[in-house]
Design an enzyme around this catalytic site. Structure first.
Site, PDB file in Angstrom:
ATOM      1  N   LYS A  42      46.558  41.637  41.664  1.00  0.00           N
ATOM      2  CA  LYS A  42      46.292  43.053  41.458  1.00  0.00           C
ATOM      3  C   LYS A  42      44.807  43.308  41.277  1.00  0.00           C
ATOM      4  O   LYS A  42      44.331  44.429  41.391  1.00  0.00           O
ATOM      5  CB  LYS A  42      46.999  43.519  40.177  1.00  0.00           C
ATOM      6  N   GLY A  43      44.063  42.246  40.975  1.00  0.00           N
ATOM      7  CA  GLY A  43      42.670  42.405  40.570  1.00  0.00           C
ATOM      8  C   GLY A  43      41.790  43.153  41.551  1.00  0.00           C
ATOM      9  O   GLY A  43      40.837  43.813  41.151  1.00  0.00           O
ATOM     10  N   ASP A  99      38.917  40.069  44.216  1.00  0.00           N
ATOM     11  CA  ASP A  99      38.108  40.554  43.095  1.00  0.00           C
ATOM     12  C   ASP A  99      37.043  39.522  42.726  1.00  0.00           C
ATOM     13  O   ASP A  99      35.867  39.830  42.637  1.00  0.00           O
ATOM     14  CB  ASP A  99      38.986  40.907  41.883  1.00  0.00           C
ATOM     15  N   ASP A 102      36.658  32.150  41.997  1.00  0.00           N
ATOM     16  CA  ASP A 102      36.376  31.279  40.854  1.00  0.00           C
ATOM     17  C   ASP A 102      36.505  29.830  41.335  1.00  0.00           C
ATOM     18  O   ASP A 102      35.631  29.349  42.053  1.00  0.00           O
ATOM     19  CB  ASP A 102      37.377  31.665  39.753  1.00  0.00           C
ATOM     20  N   PHE A 151      34.125  34.780  31.163  1.00  0.00           N
ATOM     21  CA  PHE A 151      35.326  35.515  31.537  1.00  0.00           C
ATOM     22  C   PHE A 151      35.021  37.008  31.488  1.00  0.00           C
ATOM     23  O   PHE A 151      34.676  37.539  30.444  1.00  0.00           O
ATOM     24  CB  PHE A 151      36.504  35.169  30.636  1.00  0.00           C
ATOM     25  N   ASP A 158      41.448  41.613  34.869  1.00  0.00           N
ATOM     26  CA  ASP A 158      42.210  41.705  33.620  1.00  0.00           C
ATOM     27  C   ASP A 158      42.039  40.486  32.735  1.00  0.00           C
ATOM     28  O   ASP A 158      41.619  39.412  33.179  1.00  0.00           O
ATOM     29  CB  ASP A 158      43.702  41.821  33.935  1.00  0.00           C
TER      30      ASP A 158
HETATM   31  P1  IMP Z   1      40.646  30.956  41.501  1.00  0.00           P
HETATM   32  O1  IMP Z   1      41.867  30.443  42.185  1.00  0.00           O
HETATM   33  O2  IMP Z   1      40.227  30.064  40.364  1.00  0.00           O
HETATM   34  O3  IMP Z   1      39.508  31.246  42.426  1.00  0.00           O
HETATM   35  O4  IMP Z   1      41.104  32.294  40.763  1.00  0.00           O
HETATM   36  C1  IMP Z   1      40.890  33.543  41.269  1.00  0.00           C
HETATM   37  C2  IMP Z   1      41.629  34.570  40.443  1.00  0.00           C
HETATM   38  O5  IMP Z   1      41.522  34.279  39.053  1.00  0.00           O
HETATM   39  C3  IMP Z   1      40.990  35.930  40.603  1.00  0.00           C
HETATM   40  O6  IMP Z   1      41.541  36.637  41.680  1.00  0.00           O
HETATM   41  C4  IMP Z   1      41.262  36.564  39.250  1.00  0.00           C
HETATM   42  O7  IMP Z   1      42.525  37.194  39.226  1.00  0.00           O
HETATM   43  C5  IMP Z   1      41.259  35.413  38.275  1.00  0.00           C
HETATM   44  N1  IMP Z   1      39.952  35.257  37.595  1.00  0.00           N
HETATM   45  C6  IMP Z   1      39.019  34.302  37.780  1.00  0.00           C
HETATM   46  N2  IMP Z   1      37.942  34.484  36.986  1.00  0.00           N
HETATM   47  C7  IMP Z   1      38.203  35.620  36.284  1.00  0.00           C
HETATM   48  C8  IMP Z   1      37.451  36.354  35.297  1.00  0.00           C
HETATM   49  O8  IMP Z   1      36.309  36.043  34.891  1.00  0.00           O
HETATM   50  N3  IMP Z   1      38.059  37.478  34.819  1.00  0.00           N
HETATM   51  C9  IMP Z   1      39.299  37.904  35.227  1.00  0.00           C
HETATM   52  N4  IMP Z   1      40.021  37.249  36.138  1.00  0.00           N
HETATM   53  C10 IMP Z   1      39.478  36.111  36.669  1.00  0.00           C
HETATM   54 MG    MG Z   2      44.016  38.089  37.062  1.00  0.00          MG
END
Ligand code: IMP
Ligand code: MG
Length: 191
Positions: A42-43, A99, A102, A151, A158
């Site tokens: 949803k981000g 969004d 990470d 974060f 969220d």
């Molecule tokens: P990844 O698989 O680690 O790249 O995670 C990506 C997802 O993790 C994003 O689409 C967000 O929903 C969540 N996420 C990663 N970092 C943050 C943050 O700093 N704040 C909020 N959500 C995050």
């Molecule tokens: Mg999230």
């Protein structure tokens, strides 16, 4: 809600400027293509809603939802499709709208899946990029801005399904999730 924010990283005005810049670039790059923007729920909904209005060429949109985070602040590594796309991808130039990038684990899974459906092309657009935390071999084709390894919440992002409606982006006070972690561990020790 505002009291849980340690500091504001990007104001509403700064975010609008970033979105305009990417929108202009995408409009230019895709002017002779068949653009389909795919928002990963949803981000990315807030970013998607603003970005599509900053794009001046015709485009289609679709949504998909995968789970990767649960309620914590670190990737679990488990990715599950909750909602799949409605549109058949053949003939489309796909732009996956995220969004925040990470670890990249979520996105690398999504890209592999979408690639197997034979779109004409596939690229990635993320509002925020945390390159220091990347574990998957993935790079965004469009990245709004780099963020530190903190974060962050707001503008769609969220913590535990909250703070998405903040119009700016800020760093959450660590005590907010430390308190939640403490609750979880004291609840589980009662069992
Ligand atoms: P990844 O698989 O680690 O790249 O995670 C990506 C997802 O993790 C994003 O689409 C967000 O929903 C969540 N996420 C990663 N970092 C943050 C943050 O700093 N704040 C909020 N959500 C995050
Ligand atoms: Mg999230």
């Amino acid at each position: 809600m505002r009291n849980d924010i340690q500091s504001v990283l990007f104001s509403e005005e700064q975010l609008a400027g970033i979105v305009q810049t990417i929108g202009k670039q995408i409009s230019e790059d895709y002017k002779d293509k068949n653009l389909l923007m795919v928002s990963v729920l949803k981000g990315s909904v807030v970013f998607m809603a603003d970005l599509m209005r900053a794009i001046t060429i015709p485009c289609s949109i679709d949504f998909m939802s995968v789970s990767s985070y649960g309620s914590g602040t670190k990737t679990s590594g488990v990715v599950k499709i909750i909602k799949d796309l409605d549109i058949n991808l053949k003939g489309y130039d796909l732009l996956v709208v995220e969004d925040i990038l990470d670890s990249g684990l979520t996105l690398s899974y999504i890209l592999e899946l979408l690639q197997s459906r034979s779109p004409k092309s596939i690229k990635v657009c993320t509002l925020f990029d945390k390159p220091d935390r990347r574990t998957a071999h993935i790079k965004a084709d469009y990245a709004g801005t780099i963020v530190p390894d903190e974060f962050i919440v707001g503008y769609g992002l969220d913590y535990d399904e909250k703070y998405r409606n903040l119009p700016f982006v800020g760093i959450l006070k660590p005590e907010v999730y430390e308190e939640a972690d403490r609750k979880v561990s004291s609840d589980s020790s009662k069992e």
